[in-house]
Design an enzyme around this catalytic site. Structure first.
Site, PDB file in Angstrom:
ATOM      1  N   GLY A 138       0.802  -1.226   0.000  1.00  0.00           N
ATOM      2  CA  GLY A 138       0.000   0.000   0.000  1.00  0.00           C
ATOM      3  C   GLY A 138       0.833   1.273   0.000  1.00  0.00           C
ATOM      4  O   GLY A 138       0.288   2.373   0.047  1.00  0.00           O
ATOM      5  N   SER A 139       2.149   1.128  -0.079  1.00  0.00           N
ATOM      6  CA  SER A 139       3.003   2.323  -0.040  1.00  0.00           C
ATOM      7  C   SER A 139       2.891   3.127  -1.339  1.00  0.00           C
ATOM      8  O   SER A 139       3.091   4.352  -1.336  1.00  0.00           O
ATOM      9  CB  SER A 139       4.467   1.942   0.229  1.00  0.00           C
ATOM     10  OG  SER A 139       4.941   1.065  -0.767  1.00  0.00           O
TER      11      SER A 139
ATOM     12  N   LYS B 149       3.954   1.426  -4.579  1.00  0.00           N
ATOM     13  CA  LYS B 149       4.885   0.850  -5.558  1.00  0.00           C
ATOM     14  C   LYS B 149       4.230   0.640  -6.918  1.00  0.00           C
ATOM     15  O   LYS B 149       4.750   1.086  -7.940  1.00  0.00           O
ATOM     16  CB  LYS B 149       5.419  -0.514  -5.055  1.00  0.00           C
ATOM     17  CG  LYS B 149       6.171  -0.446  -3.748  1.00  0.00           C
ATOM     18  CD  LYS B 149       6.659  -1.823  -3.315  1.00  0.00           C
ATOM     19  CE  LYS B 149       5.568  -2.831  -3.059  1.00  0.00           C
ATOM     20  NZ  LYS B 149       4.637  -2.495  -1.956  1.00  0.00           N
TER      21      LYS B 149
ATOM     22  N   SER C  84       9.529  -6.869  -0.980  1.00  0.00           N
ATOM     23  CA  SER C  84      10.949  -7.239  -0.794  1.00  0.00           C
ATOM     24  C   SER C  84      11.536  -6.672   0.502  1.00  0.00           C
ATOM     25  O   SER C  84      12.393  -5.786   0.460  1.00  0.00           O
ATOM     26  CB  SER C  84      11.789  -6.837  -2.010  1.00  0.00           C
ATOM     27  OG  SER C  84      11.532  -5.533  -2.457  1.00  0.00           O
TER      28      SER C  84
HETATM   29  P1  ADP Z   1       1.673  -1.126  -3.364  1.00  0.00           P
HETATM   30  O1  ADP Z   1       1.869  -1.514  -4.802  1.00  0.00           O
HETATM   31  O2  ADP Z   1       2.904  -0.540  -2.742  1.00  0.00           O
HETATM   32  O3  ADP Z   1       1.064  -2.197  -2.523  1.00  0.00           O
HETATM   33  P2  ADP Z   1      -0.465   0.510  -4.401  1.00  0.00           P
HETATM   34  O4  ADP Z   1       0.195   1.303  -5.489  1.00  0.00           O
HETATM   35  O5  ADP Z   1      -1.275  -0.685  -4.805  1.00  0.00           O
HETATM   36  O6  ADP Z   1       0.645   0.100  -3.315  1.00  0.00           O
HETATM   37  O7  ADP Z   1      -1.410   1.452  -3.524  1.00  0.00           O
HETATM   38  C1  ADP Z   1      -1.001   2.716  -3.085  1.00  0.00           C
HETATM   39  C2  ADP Z   1      -2.234   3.568  -2.825  1.00  0.00           C
HETATM   40  O8  ADP Z   1      -1.823   4.829  -2.313  1.00  0.00           O
HETATM   41  C3  ADP Z   1      -3.050   3.822  -4.071  1.00  0.00           C
HETATM   42  O9  ADP Z   1      -4.422   3.759  -3.748  1.00  0.00           O
HETATM   43  C4  ADP Z   1      -2.643   5.253  -4.438  1.00  0.00           C
HETATM   44  O10 ADP Z   1      -3.657   5.944  -5.138  1.00  0.00           O
HETATM   45  C5  ADP Z   1      -2.412   5.865  -3.059  1.00  0.00           C
HETATM   46  N1  ADP Z   1      -1.527   7.038  -3.046  1.00  0.00           N
HETATM   47  C6  ADP Z   1      -1.811   8.221  -2.472  1.00  0.00           C
HETATM   48  N2  ADP Z   1      -0.817   9.110  -2.641  1.00  0.00           N
HETATM   49  C7  ADP Z   1       0.140   8.476  -3.359  1.00  0.00           C
HETATM   50  C8  ADP Z   1       1.410   8.891  -3.857  1.00  0.00           C
HETATM   51  N3  ADP Z   1       1.899  10.111  -3.665  1.00  0.00           N
HETATM   52  N4  ADP Z   1       2.142   7.964  -4.548  1.00  0.00           N
HETATM   53  C9  ADP Z   1       1.662   6.713  -4.738  1.00  0.00           C
HETATM   54  N5  ADP Z   1       0.471   6.259  -4.294  1.00  0.00           N
HETATM   55  C10 ADP Z   1      -0.312   7.142  -3.611  1.00  0.00           C
END
Ligand code: ADP
Length: 200
Positions: free
Chosen positions: A35-36, A38, A106
């Protein structure tokens, strides 16, 4: 390599494929908590590259965990094997002449070091998507944090399993202060010189 496996000498080299594509090939590895951001950022970077005629491919949990690595769990030794196989696949894609993107939690430094040695240092760009666990839990894109808090998921990185943050990433993005567009620009600016072929 086993002694009865003798590599065939193919006539088309990685340099030939890079020349044909008019680009270098390397791996952009996104690490960070679930949820970061990536996948969101990797996807936006790939779109930008694609729109500039760069040949790419993205590896992520959807196309790897559900296919070639469907036999692996989230236990530490399986996480290590998960990353090793992804690095080997990325290595083939680099050999095929593609800019390869990979978005995986990772969490272990030794596994990321192993990727670096499999694809070689020069081909490895480490992008740390630095988002606090509190923010990831607030977003809870896939509902995994809620399940982890309820004890339904074991080995949840950031909750019940460790995340070893990179000490010296090539690019670091703080999604709590930087937008997706800013992140894309930062990553593209970093890789631009690497994209150029450095031989005639
Ligand atoms: P991961 O792949 O790391 O598990 P995701 O990309 O699936 O994470 O989810 C990240 C979530 O955070 C998305 O819903 C995205 O819209 C939200 N988000 C909010 N602000 C940002 C930002 N600045 N950069 C990336 N994602 C963001």
């Amino acid at each position: 390599m086993e002694k009865n496996i003798v590599p065939h000498s193919y006539q088309i080299s990685v340099q030939d494929r890079q020349k044909l594509n008019n680009q270098n090939s390397f791996l952009i590895w996104f690490t960070g908590l679930s949820g970061s951001g990536k996948s969101t950022i990797a996807n936006a970077v790939e779109k930008e590259l694609f729109n500039n005629d760069v040949k790419t491919y993205t590896l992520d949990g959807d196309n790897i965990r559900s296919g070639i690595n469907s036999d692996l769990t989230f236990a530490p030794e399986d996480r290590t094997e998960n990353i090793r196989r992804i690095a080997e696949i990325a290595n083939l894609m680099i050999d095929a002449g593609l800019v390869t993107l990979a978005a995986f939690v990772s969490p272990y430094k030794k596994d990321r070091d192993n990727i670096r040695s499999i694809v070689k240092d020069v081909n490895f760009v480490e992008v740390y998507i630095n988002t606090s666990v509190e923010e990831c839990e607030r977003r809870d894109v896939k509902g995994l944090y809620k399940k982890a808090r309820a004890g339904e998921i074991k080995n949840m990185t950031g909750i019940s399993a460790p995340y070893e943050a990179p000490e010296n990433p090539d690019v670091e993005i703080n999604t709590e202060t930087e937008t997706v567009d800013q992140a894309v620009k930062k990553i593209i600016d970093y890789i631009k010189p690497k994209l150029q072929l450095n031989y005639e």
